[in-house]
Design an enzyme around this catalytic site. Structure first.
Site, PDB file in Angstrom:
ATOM      1  N   SER A   8       0.833  -1.200   0.000  1.00 58.30           N
ATOM      2  CA  SER A   8       0.000   0.000   0.000  1.00 58.30           C
ATOM      3  C   SER A   8       0.869   1.252   0.000  1.00 58.30           C
ATOM      4  CB  SER A   8      -0.897   0.005   1.232  1.00 58.30           C
ATOM      5  OG  SER A   8      -1.525   1.266   1.334  1.00 58.30           O
ATOM      6  N   HIS A  33      -1.170  -1.266  -4.280  1.00 67.92           N
ATOM      7  CA  HIS A  33      -2.440  -0.957  -3.613  1.00 67.92           C
ATOM      8  C   HIS A  33      -2.503   0.543  -3.370  1.00 67.92           C
ATOM      9  CE1 HIS A  33      -6.005  -2.011  -1.271  1.00 67.92           C
ATOM     10  NE2 HIS A  33      -5.637  -1.073  -0.411  1.00 67.92           N
ATOM     11  N   ASP A  35      -4.830   3.636  -1.951  1.00 67.18           N
ATOM     12  CA  ASP A  35      -5.952   3.964  -1.067  1.00 67.18           C
ATOM     13  C   ASP A  35      -6.448   5.382  -1.304  1.00 67.18           C
ATOM     14  OD1 ASP A  35      -6.188   1.586   0.647  1.00 67.18           O
ATOM     15  OD2 ASP A  35      -4.150   2.087   1.263  1.00 67.18           O
ATOM     16  N   MET A  37      -9.096   8.164  -0.180  1.00 70.16           N
ATOM     17  CA  MET A  37      -9.998   8.499   0.941  1.00 70.16           C
ATOM     18  C   MET A  37     -10.509   9.918   0.764  1.00 70.16           C
ATOM     19  SD  MET A  37      -7.610   7.157   4.036  1.00 70.16           S
ATOM     20  CE  MET A  37      -6.790   5.572   3.984  1.00 70.16           C
ATOM     21  N   HIS A  66      -8.277   1.087  -4.197  1.00 69.33           N
ATOM     22  CA  HIS A  66      -9.262   0.856  -3.132  1.00 69.33           C
ATOM     23  C   HIS A  66      -9.935   2.190  -2.817  1.00 69.33           C
ATOM     24  CE1 HIS A  66      -9.700  -0.180   1.472  1.00 69.33           C
ATOM     25  NE2 HIS A  66     -10.878  -0.081   0.873  1.00 69.33           N
ATOM     26  N   MET A  68     -12.201   4.476  -0.796  1.00 68.38           N
ATOM     27  CA  MET A  68     -12.919   4.700   0.467  1.00 68.38           C
ATOM     28  C   MET A  68     -13.600   6.053   0.317  1.00 68.38           C
ATOM     29  SD  MET A  68      -9.911   3.220   2.861  1.00 68.38           S
ATOM     30  CE  MET A  68      -8.781   3.269   1.484  1.00 68.38           C
ATOM     31  N   MET A 137     -11.708  -6.045   4.994  1.00 64.24           N
ATOM     32  CA  MET A 137     -10.967  -5.091   5.830  1.00 64.24           C
ATOM     33  C   MET A 137     -10.724  -5.715   7.195  1.00 64.24           C
ATOM     34  SD  MET A 137     -10.408  -2.594   3.854  1.00 64.24           S
ATOM     35  CE  MET A 137      -9.481  -1.699   5.104  1.00 64.24           C
ATOM     36  N   GLY A 145      -1.282   1.413   9.648  1.00 60.58           N
ATOM     37  CA  GLY A 145      -0.638   1.157  10.942  1.00 60.58           C
ATOM     38  C   GLY A 145      -1.566   0.774  12.085  1.00 60.58           C
ATOM     39  N   ASP A 175      -6.891  -6.546   3.880  1.00 61.86           N
ATOM     40  CA  ASP A 175      -6.251  -5.230   4.011  1.00 61.86           C
ATOM     41  C   ASP A 175      -6.340  -4.731   5.457  1.00 61.86           C
ATOM     42  OD1 ASP A 175      -5.297  -2.676   3.553  1.00 61.86           O
ATOM     43  OD2 ASP A 175      -6.994  -2.035   2.310  1.00 61.86           O
ATOM     44  N   GLY A 177      -3.289  -4.197   8.916  1.00 59.66           N
ATOM     45  CA  GLY A 177      -2.555  -4.902   9.967  1.00 59.66           C
ATOM     46  C   GLY A 177      -1.920  -6.201   9.508  1.00 59.66           C
ATOM     47  N   GLY A 197       0.953  -2.175   4.190  1.00 56.60           N
ATOM     48  CA  GLY A 197       1.467  -0.812   4.148  1.00 56.60           C
ATOM     49  C   GLY A 197       2.638  -0.652   5.089  1.00 56.60           C
ATOM     50  N   SER A 198       2.332  -0.471   6.376  1.00 61.89           N
ATOM     51  CA  SER A 198       3.402  -0.200   7.334  1.00 61.89           C
ATOM     52  C   SER A 198       4.387  -1.372   7.462  1.00 61.89           C
ATOM     53  CB  SER A 198       2.825   0.185   8.695  1.00 61.89           C
ATOM     54  OG  SER A 198       1.825  -0.719   9.076  1.00 61.89           O
TER      55      SER A 198
HETATM   56  C1  DX5 Z   1      -6.564   1.417   5.486  1.00 54.80           C
HETATM   57  C2  DX5 Z   1      -6.072   1.155   4.092  1.00 54.80           C
HETATM   58  C3  DX5 Z   1      -4.955   0.206   4.031  1.00 54.80           C
HETATM   59  C4  DX5 Z   1      -3.685   0.649   4.699  1.00 54.80           C
HETATM   60  C5  DX5 Z   1      -3.076  -0.590   5.288  1.00 54.80           C
HETATM   61  O1  DX5 Z   1      -7.734   2.142   5.428  1.00 54.80           O
HETATM   62  O2  DX5 Z   1      -7.128   0.647   3.284  1.00 54.80           O
HETATM   63  O3  DX5 Z   1      -4.681  -0.202   2.681  1.00 54.80           O
HETATM   64  O4  DX5 Z   1      -2.766   1.268   3.842  1.00 54.80           O
HETATM   65  O5  DX5 Z   1      -2.030  -0.222   6.110  1.00 54.80           O
HETATM   66  P1  DX5 Z   1      -1.360  -1.240   7.127  1.00 54.80           P
HETATM   67  O6  DX5 Z   1      -0.833  -2.386   6.334  1.00 54.80           O
HETATM   68  O7  DX5 Z   1      -0.278  -0.406   7.761  1.00 54.80           O
HETATM   69  O8  DX5 Z   1      -2.433  -1.654   8.104  1.00 54.80           O
HETATM   70 ZN    ZN Z   2      -6.608  -0.266   1.287  1.00 59.84          ZN
END
Ligand code: DX5
Ligand code: ZN
Length: 216
Positions: A8, A33, A35, A37, A66, A68, A137, A145, A175, A177, A197-198
């Protein structure tokens, strides 16, 4: 088949997007990926079309976008033009989900539906055959994170059963954690694709983090 890994870019260094895109290009990752928002559907604002187009210019792998956002329908064409290869909308954001999915497909993109942690798998019963992707999710969407919500593992199992029962070809992506520990449990439960992501971008060696996920 090996696990699909979709890093991500929400967690990348926005002052060095090209560098991080090239790192993903040369890694074992499969997708990017992305995101999006809007500050309405989720309590955060990320980025929009210009950033996606900039990533597309350098990316050598498909863009897994993705959304949101509220009212995703009105932007489907614009996301296609920006370079999306897969477009995932939230179940909770679509009143006419069937129409939205057909709209995405008519623009030549793979169509996905994301489910918030509280949204039941059963609700996909009448749409699963039309989907290319379901994004479970495992955190409440809005931020990178966050802590993994364990119930996602059970949802992956339920979804794998539904897909099998209906003869759907939808892939199961998860997606939020995701790390080596949660990722292993998800793959064991039937997940085909992991977003991270993190775990990737905070790792001392992001390329190794990606290849470790790929081996799950
Ligand atoms: C959260 C996003 C994720 C996010 C995941 O709303 O949809 O894609 O980047 O980040 P980690 O892997 O750090 O949970
Ligand atoms: Zn995402």
């Amino acid at each position: 088949m090996s696990t699909i890994v979709s890093p991500s870019i929400l967690s990348c260094d926005f002052a060095n997007v090209q560098r991080d895109v090239e790192m993903i290009n040369s890694s074992d990752a499969d997708w990017f990926h992305i995101d999006v928002m809007d500050g309405v559907f989720v309590p955060n604002i990320s980025f929009g079309f210009p950033v996606i187009s900039a990533v597309k210019k350098h990316a050598t792998k498909p863009l897994d976008v993705h959304l949101m956002i509220a009212n995703p329908d009105q932007y489907v064409e614009e996301f296609k033009k920006s370079g999306a290869d897969m477009l995932t909308v939230h179940y909770e954001a679509c009143t006419h989900l069937h129409r939205t999915i057909q709209n995405i497909k008519s623009h030549g993109m793979m169509a996905g539906v994301a489910l918030n942690p509280h949204t039941s798998i059963e609700l996909l019963d009448d749409i699963i055959e039309d989907l290319d992707l379901v994004l479970i999710m495992s955190v409440n969407p809005g931020f990178g994170g966050q802590k993994f919500i364990k119930n996602a593992i059970l949802k992956v199992e339920q979804l794998a059963n539904l897909i099998h029962r209906k003869g759907s070809r939808a892939k199961i992506e998860v997606d939020g954690g995701v790390n080596l520990e949660t990722g292993a449990l998800l793959v064991q439960a039937g997940a085909n694709a992991l977003v991270a992501g993190s775990f990737v971008f905070n790792a001392p060696d992001p390329m190794k983090a990606i290849s470790d996920l790929k081996k799950l």
